[in-house]
Enzyme design. Structure first.
Site, PDB file in Angstrom:
ATOM      1  N   ASP A 306       0.873  -1.139   0.147  1.00 24.37           N
ATOM      2  CA  ASP A 306       0.147   0.138  -0.109  1.00 24.37           C
ATOM      3  C   ASP A 306       0.793   1.300   0.023  1.00 24.37           C
ATOM      4  O   ASP A 306       1.674   1.460   0.774  1.00 24.37           O
ATOM      5  CB  ASP A 306      -0.843   0.102   0.874  1.00 24.37           C
ATOM      6  CG  ASP A 306      -1.965   0.989   1.117  1.00 24.37           C
ATOM      7  OD1 ASP A 306      -2.565   1.496   2.085  1.00 24.37           O
ATOM      8  OD2 ASP A 306      -2.223   1.849  -0.006  1.00 24.37           O
ATOM      9  N   GLU A 309       2.375   3.130   3.046  1.00 26.54           N
ATOM     10  CA  GLU A 309       3.424   2.324   3.772  1.00 26.54           C
ATOM     11  C   GLU A 309       4.793   3.160   3.490  1.00 26.54           C
ATOM     12  O   GLU A 309       5.813   2.708   3.901  1.00 26.54           O
ATOM     13  CB  GLU A 309       3.283   0.853   3.577  1.00 26.54           C
ATOM     14  CG  GLU A 309       2.205   0.284   4.313  1.00 26.54           C
ATOM     15  CD  GLU A 309       2.234   0.363   5.903  1.00 26.54           C
ATOM     16  OE1 GLU A 309       3.328  -0.070   6.309  1.00 26.54           O
ATOM     17  OE2 GLU A 309       1.163   0.914   6.325  1.00 26.54           O
ATOM     18  N   ASP A 341      -2.492  -3.512   4.235  1.00 28.37           N
ATOM     19  CA  ASP A 341      -1.273  -2.733   3.893  1.00 28.37           C
ATOM     20  C   ASP A 341      -0.326  -3.655   2.793  1.00 28.37           C
ATOM     21  O   ASP A 341       0.539  -3.047   2.030  1.00 28.37           O
ATOM     22  CB  ASP A 341      -0.422  -2.619   5.307  1.00 28.37           C
ATOM     23  CG  ASP A 341      -1.239  -1.756   6.226  1.00 28.37           C
ATOM     24  OD1 ASP A 341      -1.009  -1.976   7.448  1.00 28.37           O
ATOM     25  OD2 ASP A 341      -1.701  -0.748   5.795  1.00 28.37           O
ATOM     26  N   GLU A 372      -2.294  -6.664   7.655  1.00 33.19           N
ATOM     27  CA  GLU A 372      -2.415  -5.186   8.115  1.00 33.19           C
ATOM     28  C   GLU A 372      -1.432  -5.085   9.204  1.00 33.19           C
ATOM     29  O   GLU A 372      -0.994  -5.694  10.251  1.00 33.19           O
ATOM     30  CB  GLU A 372      -3.816  -5.526   8.935  1.00 33.19           C
ATOM     31  CG  GLU A 372      -3.978  -3.675   9.582  1.00 33.19           C
ATOM     32  CD  GLU A 372      -4.661  -2.961   8.965  1.00 33.19           C
ATOM     33  OE1 GLU A 372      -5.179  -3.254   7.647  1.00 33.19           O
ATOM     34  OE2 GLU A 372      -4.597  -1.757   9.196  1.00 33.19           O
ATOM     35  N   ARG A 373      -0.489  -3.873   8.931  1.00 37.13           N
ATOM     36  CA  ARG A 373       0.562  -3.681   9.772  1.00 37.13           C
ATOM     37  C   ARG A 373       0.440  -2.875  10.909  1.00 37.13           C
ATOM     38  O   ARG A 373      -0.233  -1.603  10.544  1.00 37.13           O
ATOM     39  CB  ARG A 373       1.943  -3.352   8.883  1.00 37.13           C
ATOM     40  CG  ARG A 373       3.265  -2.880   9.724  1.00 37.13           C
ATOM     41  CD  ARG A 373       4.312  -2.659   8.616  1.00 37.13           C
ATOM     42  NE  ARG A 373       5.374  -1.977   9.193  1.00 37.13           N
ATOM     43  CZ  ARG A 373       5.790  -0.669   8.980  1.00 37.13           C
ATOM     44  NH1 ARG A 373       4.720  -0.023   8.058  1.00 37.13           N
ATOM     45  NH2 ARG A 373       6.566  -0.038   9.699  1.00 37.13           N
TER      46      ARG A 373
END
Lengths: 591, 278
Positions: A306, A309, A341, A372-373
């Site tokens: 993404d 990021e 992400d 998802e980070r």
């Protein structure tokens, strides 16, 4: 400007003259003089020509003096007329609108654009105009093989099929209509943000198509049905030879045998049947276009990052992510993801076409793993403002079956976080146990990148000999997760475009959805209670109607109290029923 | 009384076994074939899972850092010895020799962090099982406590989310607004209701609220309109005050929001979409 005065070819109607009243009066004067054979007609004509060139609105005759060929005489006449006009129509009568002035025009509906009230064509117009009658609009026919054309025709043919559901979903319509359209429905041309899909909004405006529900469903109106039928019969008449070849080329590597079958069918059929089968052929081509697949070796597994990021915030740290990935030799692509992400796509290998700079867009399927980070401080903030639950909710609904939470702990024990560590740890455990996410803990960005690298390599190996089939969530719903083992040679996955579109945050709301959210603004009204109320009263207006139909205030107060909600079928109760009654039935201001 | 086991299961894997299995996996990777009858993490878990269907397994390994540290010091020792030569060991470092022997008994295969990660990814992709690394036994008990709490609350939380709605209210929602018996608080509720439409700021809601301080007042205003067009555009020209003093600006509510609110309050079709975008 009222919306029904938009003319063909322009988004905003441009008034043909900013001083229609003056123009009108001058023209009348000219015509009077002409009838009488007076030379003053030329005087007025010169004034008219001059006025037409002037782009700003004039307040009165005196102001008009600045224009050429406007002398004291004409200005005085105009002022007098203006005074009379104001007396007749009130001092605030708008001088820009000519509709109220001429008696003949008053009898007509307000469909004239200002400045063209008396039928004189100030500018060449596309519409055929009859003097003082409502305009006869030129009927809309979409250009052949344009977006609008393809959409109408596809919807029509889809509806004609036996057992058709009568509407189509967005992705479905795009895919099936694409073979009929020269422009892409998904990829905009260079330098523009519009695709062929943009014309669908025009069709809706012209009352040929309706869009209902969320997720959106598209269907023809009666008007649209009639037009589409005409388009269809026109197409059947014309020899479809060249079009056929095109659709053959476009159908993805299904193998020659599939195409051959239909050709055989053709040879056997007689002329009448031939045209029928041709019609179905386009539909079938569309259907096959939806159910395409990628053979092993014809695609690459690519990590999608993404773009958020990689930018913003402490950009140094974010750039490190990209650099590390590059150092590790990971095939990745930065793009805007509407949810998550990181994820992976299986991208069709494409070769550039000579004569075109941009290589053709390869088809993409998205793998089921989505990451998802979350850094510990992010986690803290998002729990406090409620984003945490919302993000997880969206991840669960996105259609990918293996969500992963990548938590960067970065030695945060003593860090200045607003929540105690135990709360954060509990939240992470909950994510694993309650929400069923895979939780991966790492220390820092470097370890995150290591994880992404290893995952990418393993996924590439895993899908080495796998044939991937496109599955549409719109049409076929959610499916089961399939592990691409060496024994299991095929998997079905969602297309990336369908996935990314479906995950858009602020999607179009429906009345039902907003009404539910509104009810939940009252303390004590939870999701299941709102759902129960909506079973009986799906819209605000239906609830209000029900209140109106009650014979007493007490009845209104109790209207909702015995609605059953939830698993245990409990009563909504008199208190909430009363509160909602007060909200919707108080005639005066609320407090 | 019948007890039904919950599906969530935690397995604590002793460090030695864990490392051995990782090593077997690495060997399998490089050789392509398992030379001994060593079992890898993935295959071990697979066997477990097939014997216990319906169980969701997660693993815990305690104090893997100790292992890595000892591996590190072992390597360093070997390196020192190699550099300094073997003669020194023969005579003087008898004690060290003994110590080395002890090490040999507890000799664990050497695996790197990256190799551990690779084995974990293999485990993840084939079985979906997660591994948690904890430092101490105390951490382990904390972890079990938290897991217990999660397991207990899970059914309630899952049911709560099962509303059939396509949205999750959590973002700006701090619970519903309290309303007392007399109806005080409803004005705030109405204001928040207006904000449930996409792209409505608190200022816009305040502006609308000031002219229509109850849903009934708004609905009646619509009823008084003579044409549909009038209803659609009823709020379009309403002014919104934004900001204070010198930096304040005035804006209109606009035709788009006016239309959406009109549709919301008067449509009898629950599936009517409000936005006009395609």
């Amino acid at each position: 400007m009222p919306p029904d005065q938009v003319r063909l070819g322009r988004k905003r109607p441009v008034p043909s003259c900013p001083n229609p009243l003056f123009l009108q009066w001058l023209t009348e004067l000219r015509d009077h003089a002409k009838e009488k054979g007076l030379k003053t007609q030329y005087v007025y004509q010169k004034a008219i020509n001059s006025l037409k060139k002037y782009p700003l609105p004039l307040k009165n005759g005196k102001e008009a003096k600045i224009l050429q060929n406007f002398g004291d005489g004409i200005c005085k006449i105009l002022d007098e007329r203006l005074q009379k006009h104001c007396l007749e129509n009130g001092s605030n009568a708008p001088i820009l609108l000519a509709t109220s002035c001429n008696k003949r025009i008053m009898a007509e509906p307000c469909k004239h654009t200002p400045g063209v009230s008396n039928g004189h064509k100030k500018q060449p117009q596309k519409e055929v105009q009859k003097k003082n009658k409502t305009k006869k609009k030129r009927e809309y026919v979409p250009l052949k093989r344009s977006g609008g054309y393809a959409a109408l025709l596809t919807l029509y043919r889809h509806a004609q099929m036996p057992g058709s559901k009568g509407f189509m979903f967005r992705n479905e319509l795009q895919t099936e209509a694409q073979p009929l359209c020269d422009k892409s429905f998904t990829v905009p041309d260079l330098g523009s943000k519009y695709t062929a899909w943009s014309s669908v909004s025009t069709l809706i405006q012209k009352d040929l198509l309706v869009k209902t529900h969320s997720p959106a469903r598209y269907s023809l109106t009666e008007h649209g049905l009639a037009l589409a039928e005409k388009l269809d019969s026109e197409e059947r008449v014309i020899d479809k030879g060249p079009v056929e070849d095109k659709s053959e080329e476009e159908s993805s590597g299904d193998g020659a045998d599939v195409v051959d079958l239909t050709l055989e069918e053709e040879e056997d059929d007689k002329a009448v049947k031939e045209s029928c089968s041709r019609r179905y052929q386009t539909l079938e081509m569309g259907r096959r276009a939806m159910s395409w697949h990628l053979l092993p070796g014809s695609y690459d597994i690519v990590l999608c990052v993404d773009f958020i990021e990689t930018t913003g915030g402490s950009s140094a740290r974010k750039q490190e992510l990209v650099k590390e990935l590059q150092r590790n030799g990971v095939t990745f692509d930065v793009r805007k993801l509407n949810v998550g992400d990181f994820l992976w796509v299986a991208r069709e290998k494409v070769t550039p076409v000579p004569g075109q700079l941009r290589p053709p867009v390869g088809k993409e399927l998205v793998l089921d793993h989505i990451i998802e980070r979350k850094r510990m401080d992010d986690l803290c903030g998002s729990i406090i403002d409620g984003r945490f639950r919302e993000q997880k909710f969206r991840l669960k609904r996105c259609g990918l079956r293996k969500p992963i939470y990548l938590v960067e702990e970065c030695g945060s024990t003593a860090a200045h976080l607003s929540l105690p560590e135990s709360t954060l740890q509990q939240a992470i455990v909950n994510t694993q146990v309650v929400d069923g996410f895979f939780v991966k803990r790492v220390q820092d960005v470097k370890e995150s990148t290591a994880y992404l690298t290893i995952m990418t390599r393993y996924l590439q190996k895993l899908y080495q000999n796998c044939t991937l089939f496109c599955r549409s969530r719109e049409l076929e719903g959610y499916g089961e997760y399939e592990v691409p083992q060496t024994e299991n040679h095929s998997c079905s996955l969602m297309s990336f475009t369908e996935f990314n579109h479906g995950a858009i945050k602020n999607k179009c709301q429906t009345v039902r959805e907003v009404f539910a959210r509104q009810l939940m603004q009252i303390s004590g009204v939870s999701g299941d209670k709102a759902a129960a109320i909506l079973e009986l009263y799906g819209t605000v207006s239906s609830l209000l109607k029900a209140y109106d139909q009650c014979s007493s205030e007490t009845e209104k107060e109790k209207l909702l109290s015995s609605i059953k909600y939830g698993k245990l079928k409990r009563n909504l109760g008199p208190a909430l029923s009363r509160t909602i009654y007060q909200l919707y039935c108080t005639h005066g201001p609320l407090s | 009384m019948m007890t039904i086991p919950e599906s969530h299961t935690v397995i604590q894997v002793p460090l030695d076994d864990f490392v051995t299995m990782i090593n077997n996996f690495c060997k399998k990777q490089s050789d392509g074939v398992l030379s001994e009858s060593g079992i890898s993490l993935t295959s071990w878990i697979r066997v477990l899972m097939s014997k216990n269907p319906g169980r969701t397994v997660s693993m815990v390994v305690i104090d893997i850092e100790k292992y890595f540290k000892s591996q590190n010091s072992k390597c360093q020792k070997k390196y020192r010895e190699a550099v300094l030569g073997e003669e020194k060991d023969a005579g003087l470092e008898g004690g060290q020799k003994k110590r080395r022997k002890k090490d040999d008994i507890k000799q664990l295969p050497n695996v790197s962090r990256v190799q551990v990660e690779e084995a974990l990814v293999d485990l993840q992709l084939h079985t979906g099982v997660q591994v948690r690394f904890l430092s101490t036994w105390k951490d382990f008990t904390d972890f079990i406590t938290m897991s217990t709490k999660s397991v207990a609350e899970a059914p309630f939380k899952r049911e709560r989310e099962n509303t059939g709605f396509t949205f999750c209210l959590e973002s700006e929602w701090s619970g519903g607004h309290k309303v007392d018996r007399a109806g005080n608080g409803l004005l705030q509720v109405w204001k928040r209701q207006i904000q449930q439409l996409n792209r409505v700021s608190p200022d816009m809601a305040s502006a609308i609220l000031s002219v229509y301080p109850s849903p009934q007042i708004l609905v009646q205003a619509y009823a008084r309109c003579k044409t549909e067009q009038e209803k659609v555009g009823l709020l379009a020209d309403m002014l919104i005050r934004r900001g204070e003093g010198v930096t304040s600006t005035t804006r209109r509510v606009g035709p788009e929001l006016s239309k959406r609110l009109y549709l919301l309050m008067t449509s009898s079709d629950a599936q009517q979409p409000l936005d006009s975008t395609v």
